[in-house]
Design a protein around this motif. Sequence first.
Motif, mmCIF file in Angstrom:
data_model
loop_
_atom_site.group_PDB
_atom_site.id
_atom_site.type_symbol
_atom_site.label_atom_id
_atom_site.label_comp_id
_atom_site.label_asym_id
_atom_site.label_seq_id
_atom_site.Cartn_x
_atom_site.Cartn_y
_atom_site.Cartn_z
ATOM 1 N N MET A 110 0.795 -1.374 -0.204
ATOM 2 C CA MET A 110 -0.034 0.332 -0.147
ATOM 3 C C MET A 110 1.163 1.525 0.062
ATOM 4 N N ILE A 111 1.729 1.001 0.454
ATOM 5 C CA ILE A 111 3.641 2.248 0.495
ATOM 6 C C ILE A 111 3.765 2.337 -0.974
ATOM 7 N N PRO A 112 3.982 3.947 -1.768
ATOM 8 C CA PRO A 112 4.081 4.358 -2.766
ATOM 9 C C PRO A 112 5.454 3.664 -2.963
ATOM 10 N N ASN A 113 6.142 3.322 -3.844
ATOM 11 C CA ASN A 113 7.846 3.007 -3.732
ATOM 12 C C ASN A 113 8.357 4.649 -4.110
ATOM 13 N N LEU A 114 9.364 4.712 -2.472
ATOM 14 C CA LEU A 114 9.861 6.103 -2.834
ATOM 15 C C LEU A 114 11.520 5.759 -3.049
ATOM 16 N N PRO A 115 11.677 6.862 -3.516
ATOM 17 C CA PRO A 115 13.404 6.857 -4.280
ATOM 18 C C PRO A 115 13.848 6.486 -3.643
ATOM 19 N N LEU A 116 14.723 5.464 -3.967
ATOM 20 C CA LEU A 116 16.514 4.528 -3.221
ATOM 21 C C LEU A 116 17.309 5.593 -3.384
ATOM 22 N N LYS A 117 17.616 6.569 -4.626
ATOM 23 C CA LYS A 117 18.513 7.084 -4.724
ATOM 24 C C LYS A 117 18.497 8.371 -4.772
ATOM 25 N N ARG A 118 19.485 9.397 -3.916
ATOM 26 C CA ARG A 118 18.623 10.889 -3.759
ATOM 27 C C ARG A 118 19.598 11.433 -4.939
ATOM 28 N N THR A 119 19.201 12.242 -5.194
ATOM 29 C CA THR A 119 19.764 13.358 -6.604
ATOM 30 C C THR A 119 21.086 13.642 -6.736
ATOM 31 N N ARG A 120 22.406 14.001 -7.321
ATOM 32 C CA ARG A 120 22.377 14.850 -7.737
ATOM 33 C C ARG A 120 23.050 15.519 -7.088
#
Length: 167
Positions: A110-120
């Motif tokens: 139920m939890i949306p996929n959170l971004p695993l990588k942080r942006t540059r």
Amino acid sequence: MVDYSFDPQDYQDRFYDDRRDRDRIEQMMIDAMRDIDRDTRPMPVPDRPDPVQEVINNPTITLTAPEMKAINDPKKVMDNQGRIVSTRSAAARPSGRQVIRRSGQFGAQMIPNLPLKRTRRKTKMDKTMSRCLKEANQKMRKKNGQLRKGKTMRDVMRLAHRLCKKS
């Protein structure tokens, strides 16, 4: 003689009226609470006899041996069709936590996929902030590591942010 710009009697009457209105509203609230209490109180049912009294006094009612056993057995109940069935014990019954887990309402899907990588951009800002914090701490602290007199961590962070803006 004193010249009043208003009639003192009017002034007293106004407070008297306010008090009278307040008392009237208070009495209305008491009456309403009494009505609610009277409406929610269970009413005795005079035409319906006690079920145990009915079973004992009515000669047409006869109980079989299994029904007699089921009367005082807490594990036995009668369903709508008149069958005697055993209830599940408290140990077999799932706890509230287990019911919630099985429902899947709070599952990971139920939890949306959170971004695993942080942006540059964020990682670059992290590196810059880290460098600026080291520099700010160096300026705001004594050689023994204590903050200088009158300085707080708020001042250190403020200086670090200012240094970040410059670089």
